[in-house]
Write a protein that holds these residues in place. Structure first.
Motif, PDB file in Angstrom:
ATOM      1  N   LEU A  10       0.830  -1.203   0.000  1.00 16.31           N
ATOM      2  CA  LEU A  10       0.000   0.000   0.000  1.00 16.31           C
ATOM      3  C   LEU A  10       0.867   1.257   0.000  1.00 16.31           C
ATOM      4  O   LEU A  10       0.682   2.178  -0.800  1.00 16.31           O
ATOM      5  N   LEU A  11       1.856   1.287   0.913  1.00 15.53           N
ATOM      6  CA  LEU A  11       2.711   2.473   1.016  1.00 15.53           C
ATOM      7  C   LEU A  11       3.544   2.672  -0.244  1.00 15.53           C
ATOM      8  O   LEU A  11       3.736   3.797  -0.705  1.00 15.53           O
ATOM      9  N   ILE A  47       9.035   4.128   8.679  1.00 15.59           N
ATOM     10  CA  ILE A  47       8.541   3.501   9.908  1.00 15.59           C
ATOM     11  C   ILE A  47       8.560   1.988   9.770  1.00 15.59           C
ATOM     12  O   ILE A  47       8.906   1.267  10.722  1.00 15.59           O
ATOM     13  N   LEU A  48       8.222   1.482   8.558  1.00 17.90           N
ATOM     14  CA  LEU A  48       8.302   0.030   8.353  1.00 17.90           C
ATOM     15  C   LEU A  48       9.725  -0.474   8.511  1.00 17.90           C
ATOM     16  O   LEU A  48       9.962  -1.593   8.966  1.00 17.90           O
ATOM     17  N   PHE A  53      12.963   7.751  14.169  1.00 14.47           N
ATOM     18  CA  PHE A  53      13.390   9.132  14.305  1.00 14.47           C
ATOM     19  C   PHE A  53      13.476   9.794  12.946  1.00 14.47           C
ATOM     20  O   PHE A  53      13.083  10.945  12.762  1.00 14.47           O
ATOM     21  N   LEU A  54      13.979   9.036  11.955  1.00 15.01           N
ATOM     22  CA  LEU A  54      14.088   9.602  10.620  1.00 15.01           C
ATOM     23  C   LEU A  54      12.710   9.857  10.027  1.00 15.01           C
ATOM     24  O   LEU A  54      12.508  10.846   9.318  1.00 15.01           O
ATOM     25  N   ALA A  55      11.738   8.993  10.337  1.00 12.32           N
ATOM     26  CA  ALA A  55      10.386   9.228   9.835  1.00 12.32           C
ATOM     27  C   ALA A  55       9.810  10.509  10.429  1.00 12.32           C
ATOM     28  O   ALA A  55       9.218  11.331   9.719  1.00 12.32           O
ATOM     29  N   GLY A  56       9.987  10.688  11.746  1.00  9.14           N
ATOM     30  CA  GLY A  56       9.499  11.913  12.380  1.00  9.14           C
ATOM     31  C   GLY A  56      10.192  13.144  11.822  1.00  9.14           C
ATOM     32  O   GLY A  56       9.557  14.161  11.534  1.00  9.14           O
ATOM     33  N   ALA A  57      11.521  13.054  11.631  1.00 13.87           N
ATOM     34  CA  ALA A  57      12.255  14.185  11.073  1.00 13.87           C
ATOM     35  C   ALA A  57      11.804  14.459   9.642  1.00 13.87           C
ATOM     36  O   ALA A  57      11.696  15.613   9.224  1.00 13.87           O
ATOM     37  N   GLN A  58      11.523  13.407   8.871  1.00 14.03           N
ATOM     38  CA  GLN A  58      11.067  13.584   7.494  1.00 14.03           C
ATOM     39  C   GLN A  58       9.765  14.344   7.465  1.00 14.03           C
ATOM     40  O   GLN A  58       9.601  15.304   6.710  1.00 14.03           O
ATOM     41  N   VAL A  59       8.794  13.949   8.322  1.00 12.22           N
ATOM     42  CA  VAL A  59       7.512  14.644   8.313  1.00 12.22           C
ATOM     43  C   VAL A  59       7.690  16.084   8.756  1.00 12.22           C
ATOM     44  O   VAL A  59       7.202  17.018   8.133  1.00 12.22           O
ATOM     45  N   LEU A  60       8.448  16.277   9.847  1.00 12.00           N
ATOM     46  CA  LEU A  60       8.601  17.622  10.385  1.00 12.00           C
ATOM     47  C   LEU A  60       9.320  18.531   9.399  1.00 12.00           C
ATOM     48  O   LEU A  60       8.893  19.662   9.162  1.00 12.00           O
ATOM     49  N   ILE A  61      10.404  18.068   8.770  1.00 12.40           N
ATOM     50  CA  ILE A  61      11.205  18.935   7.911  1.00 12.40           C
ATOM     51  C   ILE A  61      10.600  19.024   6.530  1.00 12.40           C
ATOM     52  O   ILE A  61      10.322  20.116   6.029  1.00 12.40           O
ATOM     53  N   TYR A  62      10.346  17.873   5.883  1.00 12.32           N
ATOM     54  CA  TYR A  62       9.892  17.934   4.513  1.00 12.32           C
ATOM     55  C   TYR A  62       8.477  18.474   4.425  1.00 12.32           C
ATOM     56  O   TYR A  62       8.197  19.416   3.695  1.00 12.32           O
TER      57      TYR A  62
END
Lengths: 166, 102, 401
Positions: A10-11, A47-48, A53-62
């Motif tokens: 799906l993703l 996340i998968l 941490f990288l997923a959170g940073a991706q959402v916050l920054i990008y």
């Protein structure tokens, strides 16, 4: 097909479909929204892969900053004109051939390589280890400081270039 | 369990979509968006390699973090340049911005 | 008697365990049990957010009215309790417009994104030791990140309305929101640094002394930037009823406007819940069950928001941006450095917990007093200089005649 595999498909479909719509969309604002969707898909894949941490940073920054910047630039340069015109230029068939060839070249290399069979587990304190490595002088302290200087330079440069001339 | 090749193929496909977008679009901002797609594909493959080959090291995630940071700085600087060009030339169509003097 | 108290105290974990046992007894696999329990948790959290929104609109109007020495809504039902129902019926029966030339998908999706990104951080708020939607080990980073997703919704609403003024309103709203994200994230980083973990459960458990007394400056800055992030008075020039340009939601009516309004309100609820978790000590408290303590602390935060709304006037946009970039951001950067030094220094010396808390408290208060004194001193100097220049100007005109 386990649950995790269904979620992955799906993703991946979300990421690739939104990416395709980004480069093909006629209306520039829609292209930015599809880009945001694709970035959300990539964050889900992070996340998968257990890199939270990288997923959170991706959402916050990008999504929280860079996408807003792109939307502002689109609005400031009248990207939303009433009839936008064809989105693709006259070398797009050649570009399609090149991109297709590149993928056809990459795919056998990636699938044919003898990757190790089982994936080792992620240590429990991965985020703490990442934080420590970013300030450890033997590891990544120097790139960290250089990255912050580079962001400062980009910040000052962007403000100066985009200023209105008095 | 998801094989590593699935992730790598997704990253490769995203990268090729980005290459096509960067080569085939007319609007400078659209080209920048395709470059962001390419950087995301690279990040995805970096994190995949970290997870499947050496999750005990921190280099994979740190590298991906630096790529994220550089992408942010490059987007900011690139968009500032595009806005400045728009002020001078009234267009962001890269087919028209091909001469140094008007 | 002790058993009944223990049952009420741990009500939520017992309910969860009973539910899981029940589902396993039905023969579902482990993954299916996890999926069903997660869906039920999502439903409960969303209901909590929406029910809280309905109740709090009424409570806010009553409290603000009492602050202003009037009664508030008292017509719909006894003491006006059915006012939210009346508001809901009114909004549901309004005509569902779409302006001509508006982009259908963008215009319709924007309220959904605002509402969804406002409800999403509720999943990391702990209501008790075992009662949390999902104990992410990046809890507060997730809350900040999805809170930033509402900005995209605001821009979509502004652009999809095909209205110049909506677009300008959306620009101003996004400028305010992204500016005040920075001190908010910095104060959260200070808390994470002192607690040693990003997980909300870990932060609550690390608070032997509530961080309100250990890091008062970070708490104050989080409160200020939280109020600005949500867009409530005194920072509510984005949606002020008395402004000509009513903001990015001019073209929305009926249920879509209700969704946007609900998004903002639930965002306020989430910010006060985060304040309760980060600074007030979460579910810890002497006698009541943990979920009641959480609700009490969230109610305290919300009451603080209502109090600010009833008391303070509105800030002008350039004052607001000056406040953020010239005062709050440098203050939080210096506070981060200072708290890091004092915290690690006190720990290295090896003091007890009480002296550590007192040391950090004194440092933060000293920084706060210094930070408030400096603009006061500079302002007084500027005023004296302006008065002196004016006096010279008057003398010059008198001498010139």
């Amino acid at each position: 097909m386990t649950l995790i595999q269904a979620v992955f498909i799906l993703l991946a479909a979300l990421t690739l479909g939104a990416g395709l719509m980004t480069v093909l969309s006629r209306h520039l604002f829609h292209a930015v929204l599809y880009l945001i969707l694709s970035l959300v898909g990539v964050a889900g894949l992070f996340i998968l892969l257990e890199a939270e941490f990288l997923a959170g940073a991706q959402v916050l920054i990008y999504i929280g900053a860079i996408s807003i910047l792109i939307i502002f630039a689109v609005m400031l340069t009248r990207g939303m004109a009433r009839n936008p015109g064809p989105p693709l230029n006259n070398q797009s068939p050649a570009a399609l051939v090149i991109a297709g060839l590149f993928f056809i070249l990459l795919a056998p290399v990636l699938t044919g390589f003898p990757w190790p069979a089982a994936a080792p587990g992620v240590p429990a304190d991965a985020i703490e280890a990442l934080g420590r490595s970013l300030v450890d002088p033997n590891q990544f302290a120097l790139p960290f400081e250089l990255a912050s200087v580079m962001i400062l330079a980009a910040l000052i440069g962007a403000i100066f270039i985009a200023r209105e001339k008095r | 369990m998801i094989p590593i090749t699935w992730y790598l193929l997704v990253a490769a496909a995203l990268f090729c979509i980005g290459v096509y977008g960067a080569l085939a679009r007319r609007n400078a901002i659209a080209i920048l968006m395709a470059i962001e797609l390419m950087l995301n594909a690279v990040n995805l493959s970096l994190v995949t390699f970290w997870r499947y080959l050496h999750p005990e090291r921190t280099m994979g995630q740190a590298f991906a973090l630096f790529v994220l940071v550089v992408a942010a700085a490059e987007a900011a600087a690139g968009l500032a340049l595009i806005i400045s060009i728009y002020r001078n030339r009234e267009t962001v169509n890269v087919e028209n911005i091909d001469l140094l003097r008007g | 008697m002790g058993q009944i108290y223990d049952f009420i105290y741990n009500l939520l974990p017992y309910l969860g365990m009973w539910l899981q046992g029940f589902l396993r007894g039905l023969g579902l696999s482990e993954e299916a049990v996890f999926l069903v329990v997660s869906l039920i948790k999502v439903f409960l959290l969303a209901s909590f957010g929406l029910a809280g929104f309905a109740v709090l609109t009424y409570v806010e109007r009553k409290i603000v009215a009492r602050f202003q020495d009037r009664l508030g809504p008292n017509m719909a039902g006894p003491y006006g309790i059915l006012q939210p129902v009346a508001d809901g019926i009114k909004l549901l029966t309004k005509e569902d417009l779409m302006p001509t030339g508006a982009d259908r998908w963008v215009y319709n999706l924007a309220p959904l994104i605002i509402a969804a990104c406002a409800l999403a951080p509720l999943v990391v708020i702990p209501f008790g030791p075992g009662a949390i939607g999902a104990d992410l080990n990046i809890g507060v980073l997730y809350a900040m990140a999805v809170g930033a997703g509402a900005l995209v919704g605001v821009l979509m609403a502004g652009w999809g309305s095909n209205n110049k003024y909506a677009l300008l309103g959306a620009f101003r709203a996004v400028a305010q929101l992204i500016s005040y994200e920075i001190p908010a994230v910095f104060s959260v980083v200070v808390v994470v640094m002192v607690a040693g973990t990003m997980s909300t459960v870990g932060i609550v458990q690390a608070q032997d002394v509530p961080y309100l007394f250990v890091l008062p400056l970070a708490a104050l800055v989080f409160l200020i930037s939280g109020v600005a992030e949500v867009g409530r008075t005194p920072f509510d020039l984005l949606e002020a009823e008395s402004e000509i340009v009513a903001g990015f939601h001019i073209e929305y009516s009926g249920m879509k406007f209700a969704l946007i309004f609900m998004g903002e309100f639930v965002h306020a609820l989430v910010v006060s819940a985060l304040f309760a978790v980060l600074f007030l000590g979460g579910w810890q408290g002497p006698w009541l069950p943990p979920y009641l303590w959480t609700l009490v602390k969230i109610a305290l935060g919300i009451f603080l928001f209502f109090w600010l709304r009833a008391t303070l006037p509105r800030i002008r946009i350039d004052h607001m941006l000056n406040l953020n970039w010239k005062f709050l951001t440098p203050l939080m950067i210096l506070n981060l450095i200072g708290v890091a030094l004092v915290d690690k220094g006190l720990r290295a010396v090896g003091v007890t917990d009480g002296i550590w808390a007192a040391g950090l408290f004194l440092f933060n208060m000293a920084m706060l007093i210094g930070a408030l004194a400096l603009p006061g001193y500079l302002g007084r100097r500027a005023r004296m200089a302006a008065l002196a220049a004016e006096a010279e100007g008057v003398e010059a005109t008198v001498a010139a005649r």
